[in-house]
Scaffold this active site. Sequence first.
Site, PDB file in Angstrom:
ATOM      1  N   ALA A   1       0.769  -1.241   0.000  1.00  0.00           N
ATOM      2  CA  ALA A   1       0.000   0.000   0.000  1.00  0.00           C
ATOM      3  C   ALA A   1       0.804   1.297   0.000  1.00  0.00           C
ATOM      4  O   ALA A   1       0.251   2.353  -0.312  1.00  0.00           O
ATOM      5  CB  ALA A   1      -0.947   0.012   1.203  1.00  0.00           C
ATOM      6  N   ALA A   2       2.073   1.267   0.378  1.00  0.00           N
ATOM      7  CA  ALA A   2       2.820   2.524   0.514  1.00  0.00           C
ATOM      8  C   ALA A   2       2.961   3.230  -0.842  1.00  0.00           C
ATOM      9  O   ALA A   2       3.089   2.552  -1.864  1.00  0.00           O
ATOM     10  CB  ALA A   2       4.196   2.249   1.109  1.00  0.00           C
ATOM     11  N   PRO A   3       2.910   4.564  -0.867  1.00  0.00           N
ATOM     12  CA  PRO A   3       2.785   5.491   0.268  1.00  0.00           C
ATOM     13  C   PRO A   3       1.346   5.821   0.675  1.00  0.00           C
ATOM     14  O   PRO A   3       1.119   6.715   1.467  1.00  0.00           O
ATOM     15  CB  PRO A   3       3.489   6.743  -0.247  1.00  0.00           C
TER      16      PRO A   3
ATOM     17  N   ASP B   1       2.295  -2.963   4.311  1.00  0.00           N
ATOM     18  CA  ASP B   1       3.553  -2.821   3.595  1.00  0.00           C
ATOM     19  C   ASP B   1       4.652  -3.309   4.540  1.00  0.00           C
ATOM     20  O   ASP B   1       4.529  -3.156   5.759  1.00  0.00           O
ATOM     21  CB  ASP B   1       3.807  -1.368   3.190  1.00  0.00           C
TER      22      ASP B   1
ATOM     23  N   ASP C   1       4.729  -8.259   5.913  1.00  0.00           N
ATOM     24  CA  ASP C   1       5.086  -8.837   4.615  1.00  0.00           C
ATOM     25  C   ASP C   1       3.856  -9.493   4.007  1.00  0.00           C
ATOM     26  O   ASP C   1       3.302 -10.442   4.565  1.00  0.00           O
ATOM     27  CB  ASP C   1       6.208  -9.857   4.819  1.00  0.00           C
TER      28      ASP C   1
ATOM     29  N   CYS D   1       3.312  -0.952 -12.572  1.00  0.00           N
ATOM     30  CA  CYS D   1       3.722   0.236 -13.340  1.00  0.00           C
ATOM     31  C   CYS D   1       4.922  -0.119 -14.207  1.00  0.00           C
ATOM     32  O   CYS D   1       5.909   0.608 -14.253  1.00  0.00           O
ATOM     33  CB  CYS D   1       4.028   1.415 -12.420  1.00  0.00           C
TER      34      CYS D   1
END
Length: 470
Positions: A244-246, A267, A294, A374
């Site tokens: 999930a970060a950031p 995260d 994790d 990405c």
Amino acid sequence: MSFFPKISFQCEVEEYLTKVFRNNELITALGGQEAENKYQSLLSRLSHPPSFTTVRVNTHLSSVKHVKKLLFEEIQKQFKGLCVPVLEHPKLQDILLIPVIGPRRDLKKHPSEVIVGAQCGYAVLRGAHVYVPGIVSTSRSVVKAGDLVSVYSDIEGKCKRGAKEFKGVKVFLGNGISELSRSEIFSSSGPLKGLGVRMIEPVYLSPSFDNVLPSHLFLQNLPSVVVSHILNPQPGEKILDMCAAPGGKATHLATLMHDQGEVIAIDKIANKVKKIKLNAELLQLNCIKAFCYDGTKALSVEKREDEQEGPPFSPESFDRILLDAPCSGMGQRPNMAYSSTLKEVTSYQPLQRKLFTVAVKLLKPGGVLVYSTCTITLSENEEQVAWALKRFPCLQLHPQEPHIGGEGMKGAGLTLDQLKLLQRFDPAAVTLQGMDINSLQDSREDDLISLANKDCIGFFIAKFVKSKSK
């Protein structure tokens, strides 16, 4: 010195990517020359920033219309009256789009130079000023605050910190005013923070968002906004954001749910989890619970009966799961020199499969799993979909709404119908090489929206639904 070269890779990574974009399925469909042209176009586009800055409005606190008005006033002030529009997206009704003007090739370069690291340079190309930690070296002629300087990026990371001259490969980013002297920047008393160079003539004119409406908007790439809409979380549901970060997507999910229900954000890096919590607090969202854990170990071996809300979780605990997986990141823009080795690039596929396997087990029957990256490789995208459909008969590919990117890429053995259900954002689809103020003012809004949908970062999305138990 070169001006915006194509992105460069290590030789073994270049060979790997060349094979990806010259695979038999793709060449059969496009022809060898067209496949090669598309690949070369991709390399060129990746080194340039997207043509639009995408801002997601925090609709939990404010309306899009109100933020649009405030943002237009801010941009007018920053651009000294230059008329740059703020556009609403017809299919993504919580984002605003600001066209990026450039590259400007007529800027005069000054003798005094400031060299910044690659990551700082990429931020400058997307509208940021230069902060002291990003400065690698300056000319000896930078002697006081207020000096006019030209800013360059050391894209290969070869400039020595504090050097007074650099003859290596550097890319011109624009001109600015130094906020500090050279001696202050490289002070022996320890590293400084704060503003180092205020950009006044950037090569790409894009607004700076430093302290601009911090609780009302979130800078986010367009495909990253699309992901949360495709997951389509509903108020009262229990959602898992596995990496999930950031916190951009986690806060978006919470906003789409009207802050009702639970968004569990995990995260494995503690400092990044702090960032998730800070963003949730800034945007005033209370349904997000963030944990340092994790994701590959997030499944409890046995069904838990306790009330503990954190990981590990019992099987079939979540209504919807977002797996925005760790990836090779080759779709990020701008990027002029990709430094990862082939070993690093190919290490992501097995990690993604471990996370995916956990996600399937944590998903309720009838639940939705969205997988995204990405990056631009087949191995992390379409090949993962082919593997998942074979490995988990309980999963079915589903249409995506909104679907504003292209279909999946050939080469992984998926059918044409399956490829149409996938969504791949491909910068190579864009032929435009920059936008000046005249072409912007002559363009229809529909054409600008169409360009924004294409000229963004490289990204991939797949949506699965888990069949209900019989």
